[in-house]
Design a protein around this motif. Structure first.
Motif, short mmCIF file in Angstrom:
data_model
loop_
_atom_site.label_atom_id
_atom_site.label_comp_id
_atom_site.label_asym_id
_atom_site.label_seq_id
_atom_site.Cartn_x
_atom_site.Cartn_y
_atom_site.Cartn_z
N GLY A 46 -6.17 41.20 35.74
CA GLY A 46 -7.58 41.37 36.09
C GLY A 46 -7.84 42.55 37.00
N SER A 47 -7.02 43.60 36.88
CA SER A 47 -7.13 44.77 37.75
C SER A 47 -7.62 45.99 36.98
CB SER A 47 -5.78 45.06 38.42
OG SER A 47 -5.43 44.02 39.30
N VAL A 48 -8.57 45.76 36.07
CA VAL A 48 -9.26 46.85 35.39
C VAL A 48 -10.61 47.03 36.07
CG1 VAL A 48 -10.24 47.69 33.22
CG2 VAL A 48 -8.08 46.41 33.22
N HIS A 49 -10.88 48.23 36.57
CA HIS A 49 -12.05 48.47 37.40
C HIS A 49 -13.00 49.45 36.70
CE1 HIS A 49 -9.51 46.58 40.40
NE2 HIS A 49 -8.61 47.53 40.22
N PRO A 50 -14.12 48.97 36.14
CA PRO A 50 -15.10 49.89 35.56
C PRO A 50 -15.87 50.61 36.66
CG PRO A 50 -15.93 47.64 35.46
CD PRO A 50 -14.53 47.55 36.02
N ALA A 80 -14.19 57.61 46.03
CA ALA A 80 -12.93 57.24 46.67
C ALA A 80 -13.09 55.95 47.47
CB ALA A 80 -12.45 58.37 47.57
N GLU A 81 -14.24 55.77 48.11
CA GLU A 81 -14.49 54.55 48.87
C GLU A 81 -14.59 53.34 47.95
OE1 GLU A 81 -16.95 56.61 52.59
OE2 GLU A 81 -18.03 55.78 50.89
N LEU A 82 -15.25 53.50 46.81
CA LEU A 82 -15.37 52.40 45.85
C LEU A 82 -14.00 51.99 45.31
CD1 LEU A 82 -18.50 53.60 43.82
CD2 LEU A 82 -18.38 51.56 45.26
N ILE A 83 -13.18 52.97 44.99
CA ILE A 83 -11.84 52.66 44.46
C ILE A 83 -10.98 52.02 45.55
CG2 ILE A 83 -9.74 53.67 43.49
CD1 ILE A 83 -11.57 55.78 42.17
N ARG A 84 -11.07 52.52 46.78
CA ARG A 84 -10.33 51.88 47.87
C ARG A 84 -10.72 50.41 47.99
NH1 ARG A 84 -12.85 53.04 53.43
NH2 ARG A 84 -14.42 51.84 52.26
N ASP A 85 -12.03 50.12 47.95
CA ASP A 85 -12.48 48.74 48.08
C ASP A 85 -11.95 47.87 46.94
OD1 ASP A 85 -13.83 49.57 50.32
OD2 ASP A 85 -15.81 49.59 49.38
N ALA A 86 -11.90 48.44 45.73
CA ALA A 86 -11.40 47.68 44.58
C ALA A 86 -9.90 47.39 44.74
CB ALA A 86 -11.65 48.46 43.29
N LEU A 87 -9.14 48.36 45.22
CA LEU A 87 -7.70 48.15 45.41
C LEU A 87 -7.44 47.13 46.51
CD1 LEU A 87 -6.31 51.82 45.18
CD2 LEU A 87 -6.61 50.14 43.35
N LEU A 88 -8.18 47.22 47.59
CA LEU A 88 -8.00 46.27 48.70
C LEU A 88 -8.39 44.86 48.28
CD1 LEU A 88 -9.29 48.37 51.72
CD2 LEU A 88 -6.92 47.78 51.20
#
Length: 214
Positions: free
Chosen positions: A179-183, A201-209
């Motif tokens: 479940g780690s696919v991020h649109p 970059a902030e959005l992707i950081r939040d998704a990874l965290l």
């Protein structure tokens, strides 16, 4: 319309003739004008290049103070990103297109690194390239960010659904199974070299965290 507007300055690009009006087209159109506008083509290939183009446009438009303030604010956010990024540096594949799958190019791999990820099958500072599904399977990324060029979030989700239906290898990928696919809205956040790349970059950081806390 250009003739009615009578611009003193026209800003265009040569990064991609598919995504936006190319320099050659703008130049041909401008030659038909009587006002002889100054034409500037911007070709940033990294986040630092984007900051430089902001400063350059500030000079051209006599808005140096505003441009300096904007870049200073963006660099402050980048510094905070580096201190709050995902600590384990998980592997991240970015798909800038899905049929065929296209790699992360230009500034995008750098955004992944800022977010705390390790970009896979990427081409920093270069054009995006077509990828083979066998290579994607072999890389087996922990996360996949999907942001097709020109797509909003709804169309991006549709593209992911189509991958699930039409690409047998898709469902076997670790990121898909976990479940780690991020649109992401590529049109707004990923494909355009402007100030919102820091938002990306902030959005992707939040998704990874968020994925780490699941």
């Amino acid at each position: 319309m250009l003739e009615r507007l009578a611009p003193d300055l026209i800003v265009t690009q040569e990064l991609c003739s598919v995504c936006a009006v190319s320099y050659d087209i703008v130049d041909r159109a401008a030659r038909r004008l009587g006002s002889d506008p100054h034409i500037v083509s911007l070709e940033p290939s990294s986040l630092d290049d984007v900051f430089a183009t902001i400063a350059f446009l500030g000079e051209l438009t006599s808005r140096e103070a505003e441009a300096t303030a904007l870049v200073r604010g963006l660099r402050d956010r980048v510094a905070r990103l580096k201190s709050t990024a995902a600590p384990n540096r998980p592997t991240v594949l970015v798909l800038e297109w899905t049929e065929p799958p296209m790699s992360a190019g230009h500034w995008t791999p750098g955004l992944i690194e800022l977010a705390g990820g390790t970009p896979l099958l990427a081409h920093p500072g270069q054009n995006s390239r077509a990828l083979a599904w066998d290579d994607i399977v072999a890389a087996d990324p922990a996360h996949i960010v999907v942001g097709p060029c020109g797509y909003d979030l709804e169309k991006t989700r549709d593209a992911i659904d189509e991958l699930a239906r039409s690409v047998p290898q898709w469902s076997a990928l670790r990121a898909v199974q976990n479940g780690s696919v991020h649109p992401i809205d590529g049109n707004a956040y990923m494909n355009r070299p402007g100030p919102r790349l820091v938002d990306t970059a902030e959005l992707i950081r939040d998704a990874l965290l968020a994925a780490e806390t699941r």
